[in-house]
Design a protein around this motif. Sequence first.
Motif, PDB file in Angstrom:
ATOM      1  N   TYR A 126      16.729  24.780   3.000  1.00  0.00           N
ATOM      2  CA  TYR A 126      17.311  25.179   1.546  1.00  0.00           C
ATOM      3  C   TYR A 126      18.715  24.164   1.247  1.00  0.00           C
ATOM      4  O   TYR A 126      18.994  23.574   0.518  1.00  0.00           O
ATOM      5  N   ILE A 127      19.576  24.760   2.331  1.00  0.00           N
ATOM      6  CA  ILE A 127      20.857  24.333   2.393  1.00  0.00           C
ATOM      7  C   ILE A 127      21.167  22.731   2.238  1.00  0.00           C
ATOM      8  O   ILE A 127      21.753  21.968   1.760  1.00  0.00           O
ATOM      9  N   SER A 128      20.232  22.146   3.219  1.00  0.00           N
ATOM     10  CA  SER A 128      20.464  20.666   3.132  1.00  0.00           C
ATOM     11  C   SER A 128      19.640  19.887   1.984  1.00  0.00           C
ATOM     12  O   SER A 128      20.238  18.968   1.476  1.00  0.00           O
ATOM     13  N   PHE A 130      18.950  10.300   5.940  1.00  0.00           N
ATOM     14  CA  PHE A 130      18.534  10.473   7.136  1.00  0.00           C
ATOM     15  C   PHE A 130      18.333  11.867   7.785  1.00  0.00           C
ATOM     16  O   PHE A 130      17.568  12.143   8.341  1.00  0.00           O
ATOM     17  N   MET A 131      19.615  12.485   7.343  1.00  0.00           N
ATOM     18  CA  MET A 131      19.669  13.988   7.739  1.00  0.00           C
ATOM     19  C   MET A 131      18.360  14.737   7.274  1.00  0.00           C
ATOM     20  O   MET A 131      17.978  15.528   8.118  1.00  0.00           O
ATOM     21  N   VAL A 132      18.223  14.661   5.997  1.00  0.00           N
ATOM     22  CA  VAL A 132      17.179  15.516   5.277  1.00  0.00           C
ATOM     23  C   VAL A 132      15.773  15.345   5.963  1.00  0.00           C
ATOM     24  O   VAL A 132      15.003  15.952   6.186  1.00  0.00           O
ATOM     25  N   ILE A 133      15.577  13.997   6.145  1.00  0.00           N
ATOM     26  CA  ILE A 133      14.314  13.498   6.798  1.00  0.00           C
ATOM     27  C   ILE A 133      14.209  14.255   8.170  1.00  0.00           C
ATOM     28  O   ILE A 133      13.164  14.740   8.695  1.00  0.00           O
ATOM     29  N   LEU A 169      13.380  17.937   7.755  1.00  0.00           N
ATOM     30  CA  LEU A 169      12.197  18.203   7.239  1.00  0.00           C
ATOM     31  C   LEU A 169      11.184  18.121   8.418  1.00  0.00           C
ATOM     32  O   LEU A 169      10.264  18.868   8.462  1.00  0.00           O
ATOM     33  N   LEU A 170      11.099  16.917   9.274  1.00  0.00           N
ATOM     34  CA  LEU A 170      10.338  16.809  10.282  1.00  0.00           C
ATOM     35  C   LEU A 170      10.336  17.978  11.193  1.00  0.00           C
ATOM     36  O   LEU A 170       9.589  18.182  12.139  1.00  0.00           O
ATOM     37  N   TYR A 171      11.766  18.271  11.497  1.00  0.00           N
ATOM     38  CA  TYR A 171      12.086  19.319  12.439  1.00  0.00           C
ATOM     39  C   TYR A 171      11.336  20.785  12.052  1.00  0.00           C
ATOM     40  O   TYR A 171      10.657  21.538  12.735  1.00  0.00           O
ATOM     41  N   ILE A 172      11.241  20.846  10.754  1.00  0.00           N
ATOM     42  CA  ILE A 172      10.877  22.378  10.102  1.00  0.00           C
ATOM     43  C   ILE A 172       9.161  22.137  10.272  1.00  0.00           C
ATOM     44  O   ILE A 172       8.691  23.077  10.667  1.00  0.00           O
ATOM     45  N   VAL A 173       8.875  21.100   9.885  1.00  0.00           N
ATOM     46  CA  VAL A 173       7.488  20.948   9.915  1.00  0.00           C
ATOM     47  C   VAL A 173       6.882  20.893  11.386  1.00  0.00           C
ATOM     48  O   VAL A 173       5.925  21.685  11.591  1.00  0.00           O
TER      49      VAL A 173
END
Length: 257
Positions: free
Chosen positions: A179-181, A199-202, A205-209
Motif C-alpha cells: 500500500y505505502i509503496s 524498480f522498487m515497486v516491481i 510486487l514480486l516479493y508479495i506475490v
Amino acid sequence: MLSSLEKIALTLWATSALLVIIFYFSETPPIFKILYSEITQFVTAISCSLACFRTALSRTSNSHDKKGWLFIAIAMTLWATGQAIYGYCYVVTREIPPNPYYSDFAFIGMVVFFIMGLIVFHKGAVKDLPAIPKGGKIIALIFLYVTLITGFISQNYSFSGLSFFVALCYNILDPIILYISILLFFSLIGEKNGMTWIFMVIGILLYIVANQVYYYLDYRQAYASGSPNDTLWILSFCFIATAAIIAHKKHIEPSYP
C-alpha cells in the motif's frame, strides 16, 4: 544509467533465478535443487542489502533518504538471516521447518523495517511533492484489500497461540508494504527519481506475490525448497537492488526512491 559491469551482474542475477525453474523441471538431484535455491536466495538477499547500504552511506547525515535506505538495508539483512536459519534447518533435517520457526521472527522483522523505511521515504516525499492523485489512492487501496483477502484465504487459522500471531503478522504487514509503496509510486513517478521507484515497486510486487504463493503452498503442504516460487524472491531482490543502484548513481539531495 547503469554501467556495463552492473548490467552484467544484474543479468547474471536474473539468470540465477531462472536456473531455479530449470533445475526444478530437470533430472537434477533433489539435494542440489535445495542447496542451489537456498544459497542463491541468501546470497541475493545479502547483495541487495549491500546495495542499499551503499546508497544510504552516500547520502548526507540525517536525511530522509539516508534513513530510508538504511532501514531497507537492515530489512534485507534480516531476511537473509531468516533465510540462513530456514535453509540450514531444511538442508540438515530434509524437512520443512515447523511453524512457527526461529526464521519467522527474522522475516517479520524484515517486513517491519521495510515498512519503517517506506514511511521515512513518504515523510520526506510529502514535503516537496504534489498530493497523490485520487486514482493512485484508489489503486493502492484495491491492492491493499486484495492482498489482505488472499492472505487470509491462503493461511490456516485453525491453530492458536504463537502460530496464529505469526500468520496474522504476515497477512497484515505484507499488504501495508504494498500500500505505502504504491502511494509513493504515484507521488514520485514523474520526478527525477521516478525510475528508481518503478524498480522498487516491481520488486515489492514480486516479493508479495512470492509470499502469497508460499502461504498457499505451505497451507496445502505442497511447498518444497527449490520450487519455481523461489524464483520470485530472487527476482524481487534483483529489482530492489537495481533501484538502490540507480538511486546511488543519481545521488540527488534531497532524494527519494
